[in-house]
Enzyme design. Structure first.
Site, short mmCIF file in Angstrom:
data_model
loop_
_atom_site.label_atom_id
_atom_site.label_comp_id
_atom_site.label_asym_id
_atom_site.label_seq_id
_atom_site.Cartn_x
_atom_site.Cartn_y
_atom_site.Cartn_z
NE ARG A 1 -4.41 -1.01 0.52
CZ ARG A 1 -5.29 -1.59 1.33
NH1 ARG A 1 -5.21 -1.37 2.63
NH2 ARG A 1 -6.23 -2.35 0.86
NE ARG B 1 -10.85 -5.45 1.40
CZ ARG B 1 -10.44 -6.72 1.43
NH1 ARG B 1 -9.40 -7.06 2.05
NH2 ARG B 1 -11.08 -7.67 0.83
#
Ligand code: HPA
Length: 234
Positions: free
Chosen positions: A24, A216
């Protein structure tokens, strides 16, 4: 350098955003930062420092759980002179009306973890997010038109637990559960620094609804933008 971070002191910004997942961090750097560089890859705990709208920021992965968050945030605060850390993560909702993808701003982290006692010899089980940072997050969310759910979270050391969600929700105002905010807030308190946590709901533990990976990612982007804009607006 520390045992876990190879970055040079000057390569870490005063403001840090901490997701759990190293990949991420890479995605955030590639999507949002300019002039960024990789500043840590020890244990693949990736970290990048770059510019967001001209302001220097570091994106550093915490890993999962209080011990991992505890190590990285302690070293960033104590050895790299970091002043502000905003954790951006996911949580499991304890209330049926808290929908998937909604965003939670953590007022207090409640935990039965021994982390805070071992660090400070104080027995607080309810540790606050920083008020100044939380106010900046609230103001920024209003500007960006992001609805925030303000409340406490239950920070657990045991993902596969069987806790009484209704009790935690009623007695401690825990809207949701996650695994890192307690160590982060404990370190911030011990070291006189600022830390906040924002979370998106990835699963609802009452209705058993779960997010898809694609959805998500989209809701995660909204939360990242909130954290980045907070850093330039505070
Ligand atoms: N438990 C703990 N941490 C979490 C959860 C959960 O259900 N979902 C996202 N983070």
């Amino acid at each position: 350098m520390t045992p876990h971070i190879e970055a040079k002191k000057e390569d870490i910004a005063k403001d840090v955003i901490m997701p759990g997942d190293p990949l991420r961090c890479k995605m955030i750097a590639e999507k949002y930062l300019t002039d960024y560089k990789l500043v840590n890859s020890v244990r693949n705990q990736l970290a990048y420092t770059g510019l967001y709208k001209g302001k220097r920021v570091t994106i550093f992965s915490s890993g999962m759980g209080n011990p991992s968050m505890g190590i990285y945030s302690y070293e960033l605060f104590n050895f790299y002179n970091v002043e502000n850390i905003i954790r951006v993560g996911s949580c499991g909702a304890f209330r049926k009306e808290l929908n998937l993808y909604e965003v939670v701003l953590v007022e207090n982290s409640y935990s039965t973890s021994n982390y805070n006692y071992e660090l400070t010899k104080e027995n607080d089980r309810l540790l606050p997010g920083n008020k100044f940072l939380n106010n900046a997050i609230l103001k920024t969310a209003e500007k960006l038109n992001i609805k925030l759910n303000l409340g406490n979270v239950y920070c657990t050391d045991v993902f596969y637990n069987d806790v009484d969600k209704e009790y935690l929700s009623k007695s401690f105002n825990c809207l949701a559960t996650e695994m890192e905010s307690f160590a982060l807030f404990s370190n911030a308190k011990k070291l006189g620094k600022k830390a906040s946590t924002i979370l998106t709901v990835s699963d609802n533990l009452i209705t058993n609804e779960e997010t898809s990976p694609e959805e998500r990612q989209n809701s995660f982007n909204q939360m990242i933008e909130l954290a980045l804009e907070t850093i330039i607006n505070k």
